[in-house]
Design a protein around this motif. Structure first.
Motif, PDB file in Angstrom:
ATOM      1  N   ALA A   1       0.836  -1.203   0.000  1.00 42.39           N
ATOM      2  CA  ALA A   1       0.000   0.000   0.000  1.00 42.39           C
ATOM      3  C   ALA A   1       0.868   1.249   0.000  1.00 42.39           C
ATOM      4  CB  ALA A   1      -0.934   0.009   1.216  1.00 42.39           C
ATOM      5  N   LYS A   2       1.913   1.240   0.803  1.00 48.02           N
ATOM      6  CA  LYS A   2       2.806   2.395   0.865  1.00 48.02           C
ATOM      7  C   LYS A   2       3.547   2.591  -0.460  1.00 48.02           C
ATOM      8  CE  LYS A   2       3.345   2.255   5.836  1.00 48.02           C
ATOM      9  NZ  LYS A   2       4.183   1.863   6.957  1.00 48.02           N
ATOM     10  N   ALA A   3       3.948   1.490  -1.094  1.00 49.92           N
ATOM     11  CA  ALA A   3       4.656   1.587  -2.374  1.00 49.92           C
ATOM     12  C   ALA A   3       3.753   2.175  -3.452  1.00 49.92           C
ATOM     13  CB  ALA A   3       5.161   0.213  -2.805  1.00 49.92           C
TER      14      ALA A   3
ATOM     15  N   SER B   1     -10.134   8.132  11.859  1.00 43.69           N
ATOM     16  CA  SER B   1      -9.470   9.420  11.678  1.00 43.69           C
ATOM     17  C   SER B   1      -8.814   9.522  10.303  1.00 43.69           C
ATOM     18  CB  SER B   1      -8.430   9.610  12.785  1.00 43.69           C
ATOM     19  OG  SER B   1      -7.706  10.792  12.586  1.00 43.69           O
ATOM     20  N   SER B   2      -8.139   8.460   9.899  1.00 40.59           N
ATOM     21  CA  SER B   2      -7.499   8.444   8.576  1.00 40.59           C
ATOM     22  C   SER B   2      -8.542   8.525   7.468  1.00 40.59           C
ATOM     23  CB  SER B   2      -6.663   7.177   8.402  1.00 40.59           C
ATOM     24  OG  SER B   2      -5.576   7.168   9.284  1.00 40.59           O
ATOM     25  N   ALA B   3      -9.681   7.847   7.671  1.00 37.51           N
ATOM     26  CA  ALA B   3     -10.747   7.875   6.668  1.00 37.51           C
ATOM     27  C   ALA B   3     -11.317   9.276   6.521  1.00 37.51           C
ATOM     28  CB  ALA B   3     -11.852   6.880   7.040  1.00 37.51           C
ATOM     29  N   VAL B   4     -11.517   9.959   7.635  1.00 34.90           N
ATOM     30  CA  VAL B   4     -12.021  11.336   7.588  1.00 34.90           C
ATOM     31  C   VAL B   4     -11.038  12.223   6.825  1.00 34.90           C
ATOM     32  CG1 VAL B   4     -12.488  13.378   9.005  1.00 34.90           C
ATOM     33  CG2 VAL B   4     -13.436  11.167   9.658  1.00 34.90           C
ATOM     34  N   GLU B   5      -9.770  12.067   7.110  1.00 33.29           N
ATOM     35  CA  GLU B   5      -8.746  12.861   6.422  1.00 33.29           C
ATOM     36  C   GLU B   5      -8.731  12.564   4.924  1.00 33.29           C
ATOM     37  OE1 GLU B   5      -3.928  13.549   6.508  1.00 33.29           O
ATOM     38  OE2 GLU B   5      -4.901  12.715   8.273  1.00 33.29           O
ATOM     39  N   ALA B   6      -8.849  11.291   4.561  1.00 33.02           N
ATOM     40  CA  ALA B   6      -8.855  10.905   3.143  1.00 33.02           C
ATOM     41  C   ALA B   6     -10.059  11.505   2.423  1.00 33.02           C
ATOM     42  CB  ALA B   6      -8.855   9.383   2.996  1.00 33.02           C
TER      43      ALA B   6
ATOM     44  N   GLU C   1     -15.893   1.955  -5.922  1.00 32.83           N
ATOM     45  CA  GLU C   1     -15.474   0.933  -4.955  1.00 32.83           C
ATOM     46  C   GLU C   1     -14.625   1.528  -3.823  1.00 32.83           C
ATOM     47  OE1 GLU C   1     -12.616   0.834  -8.439  1.00 32.83           O
ATOM     48  OE2 GLU C   1     -14.772   0.645  -8.280  1.00 32.83           O
ATOM     49  N   ILE C   2     -13.848   2.543  -4.132  1.00 30.77           N
ATOM     50  CA  ILE C   2     -13.037   3.212  -3.106  1.00 30.77           C
ATOM     51  C   ILE C   2     -13.949   3.988  -2.155  1.00 30.77           C
ATOM     52  CG2 ILE C   2     -11.298   4.992  -2.695  1.00 30.77           C
ATOM     53  CD1 ILE C   2     -10.031   2.543  -3.966  1.00 30.77           C
ATOM     54  N   LEU C   3     -14.890   4.734  -2.712  1.00 28.43           N
ATOM     55  CA  LEU C   3     -15.808   5.523  -1.879  1.00 28.43           C
ATOM     56  C   LEU C   3     -16.667   4.624  -0.989  1.00 28.43           C
ATOM     57  CD1 LEU C   3     -16.858   8.220  -4.488  1.00 28.43           C
ATOM     58  CD2 LEU C   3     -15.215   8.450  -2.606  1.00 28.43           C
ATOM     59  N   ALA C   4     -17.069   3.470  -1.512  1.00 34.10           N
ATOM     60  CA  ALA C   4     -17.872   2.530  -0.718  1.00 34.10           C
ATOM     61  C   ALA C   4     -17.069   2.023   0.478  1.00 34.10           C
ATOM     62  CB  ALA C   4     -18.331   1.365  -1.585  1.00 34.10           C
ATOM     63  N   GLN C   5     -15.809   1.711   0.270  1.00 31.67           N
ATOM     64  CA  GLN C   5     -14.966   1.241   1.372  1.00 31.67           C
ATOM     65  C   GLN C   5     -14.705   2.360   2.376  1.00 31.67           C
ATOM     66  OE1 GLN C   5     -14.189  -1.763   2.208  1.00 31.67           O
ATOM     67  NE2 GLN C   5     -15.084  -2.649   0.382  1.00 31.67           N
ATOM     68  N   LEU C   6     -14.454   3.570   1.877  1.00 35.30           N
ATOM     69  CA  LEU C   6     -14.234   4.702   2.782  1.00 35.30           C
ATOM     70  C   LEU C   6     -15.455   4.941   3.660  1.00 35.30           C
ATOM     71  CD1 LEU C   6     -12.313   7.426   0.737  1.00 35.30           C
ATOM     72  CD2 LEU C   6     -11.487   6.102   2.684  1.00 35.30           C
ATOM     73  N   ALA C   7     -16.640   4.829   3.078  1.00 31.67           N
ATOM     74  CA  ALA C   7     -17.874   5.021   3.848  1.00 31.67           C
ATOM     75  C   ALA C   7     -17.943   4.026   4.999  1.00 31.67           C
ATOM     76  CB  ALA C   7     -19.095   4.886   2.942  1.00 31.67           C
ATOM     77  N   LYS C   8     -17.559   2.771   4.742  1.00 34.47           N
ATOM     78  CA  LYS C   8     -17.548   1.756   5.804  1.00 34.47           C
ATOM     79  C   LYS C   8     -16.507   2.096   6.861  1.00 34.47           C
ATOM     80  CE  LYS C   8     -18.954  -2.031   2.794  1.00 34.47           C
ATOM     81  NZ  LYS C   8     -18.508  -3.273   2.141  1.00 34.47           N
ATOM     82  N   LEU C   9     -15.355   2.594   6.424  1.00 31.32           N
ATOM     83  CA  LEU C   9     -14.269   2.885   7.357  1.00 31.32           C
ATOM     84  C   LEU C   9     -14.564   4.078   8.257  1.00 31.32           C
ATOM     85  CD1 LEU C   9     -11.277   2.177   4.988  1.00 31.32           C
ATOM     86  CD2 LEU C   9     -12.029   0.801   6.941  1.00 31.32           C
TER      87      LEU C   9
ATOM     88  N   ARG D   1      -5.187  -1.261   6.462  1.00 27.01           N
ATOM     89  CA  ARG D   1      -6.289  -0.360   6.115  1.00 27.01           C
ATOM     90  C   ARG D   1      -5.862   1.093   6.246  1.00 27.01           C
ATOM     91  NH1 ARG D   1      -9.180  -3.875   9.505  1.00 27.01           N
ATOM     92  NH2 ARG D   1      -9.304  -2.241  11.080  1.00 27.01           N
ATOM     93  N   SER D   2      -5.172   1.406   7.328  1.00 22.98           N
ATOM     94  CA  SER D   2      -4.735   2.773   7.554  1.00 22.98           C
ATOM     95  C   SER D   2      -3.772   3.249   6.463  1.00 22.98           C
ATOM     96  CB  SER D   2      -4.078   2.873   8.939  1.00 22.98           C
ATOM     97  OG  SER D   2      -3.768   4.201   9.236  1.00 22.98           O
ATOM     98  N   SER D   3      -2.841   2.398   6.069  1.00 27.69           N
ATOM     99  CA  SER D   3      -1.908   2.752   4.987  1.00 27.69           C
ATOM    100  C   SER D   3      -2.655   2.964   3.673  1.00 27.69           C
ATOM    101  CB  SER D   3      -0.847   1.668   4.804  1.00 27.69           C
ATOM    102  OG  SER D   3       0.003   1.623   5.913  1.00 27.69           O
ATOM    103  N   ALA D   4      -3.608   2.084   3.393  1.00 27.81           N
ATOM    104  CA  ALA D   4      -4.390   2.201   2.157  1.00 27.81           C
ATOM    105  C   ALA D   4      -5.207   3.492   2.151  1.00 27.81           C
ATOM    106  CB  ALA D   4      -5.298   0.983   1.995  1.00 27.81           C
ATOM    107  N   ILE D   5      -5.747   3.848   3.295  1.00 26.46           N
ATOM    108  CA  ILE D   5      -6.523   5.089   3.405  1.00 26.46           C
ATOM    109  C   ILE D   5      -5.643   6.291   3.088  1.00 26.46           C
ATOM    110  CG2 ILE D   5      -7.709   6.623   5.028  1.00 26.46           C
ATOM    111  CD1 ILE D   5      -8.637   4.035   6.488  1.00 26.46           C
ATOM    112  N   LYS D   6      -4.429   6.282   3.610  1.00 25.75           N
ATOM    113  CA  LYS D   6      -3.502   7.391   3.348  1.00 25.75           C
ATOM    114  C   LYS D   6      -3.175   7.487   1.865  1.00 25.75           C
ATOM    115  CE  LYS D   6      -1.702   7.383   7.972  1.00 25.75           C
ATOM    116  NZ  LYS D   6      -0.692   6.898   8.880  1.00 25.75           N
ATOM    117  N   VAL D   7      -3.040   6.342   1.204  1.00 27.03           N
ATOM    118  CA  VAL D   7      -2.792   6.336  -0.240  1.00 27.03           C
ATOM    119  C   VAL D   7      -3.962   6.977  -0.970  1.00 27.03           C
ATOM    120  CG1 VAL D   7      -2.500   4.862  -2.277  1.00 27.03           C
ATOM    121  CG2 VAL D   7      -1.252   4.340  -0.173  1.00 27.03           C
TER     122      VAL D   7
END
Length: 87
Positions: free
Chosen positions: A8-10, A75-80, A57-65, A39-45
């Protein structure tokens, strides 16, 4: 989980070039990973990719997070979401 976290970081380091259909599909899977660190790393990406990552699909996952039990993930999801809106 360490491998998924590193992946995820890469992807995040690739910047907007990572916003291909294939990468975003894998990123959506990482957003649903059982490991909170992944999950947190992916959210930051997602946040770093900005509008390029604003796909269904990204927005659907963010909504769940946004309702995740882990405060760090929420917190990371809100920032994303904020970064998606500002990009």
């Amino acid at each position: 989980s360490r491998v998924r976290d590193s992946a995820a970081k890469a992807v995040g380091k690739l910047g907007k070039a990572a916003a291909t259909k294939e990468f975003l599909a894998q990123l959506a899977k990482l957003l649903a990973d059982s490991d909170w660190c992944v999950r947190s790393s992916a959210i930051k990406v997602v946040g770093n990719l900005g509008q390029a990552a604003a796909k269904k699909e990204i927005l659907a996952q963010l909504a769940k997070l946004l309702a995740n039990s882990d405060w760090c993930v929420r917190s990371s999801a809100v920032e994303a979401v904020g970064n998606l809106a500002m990009a």
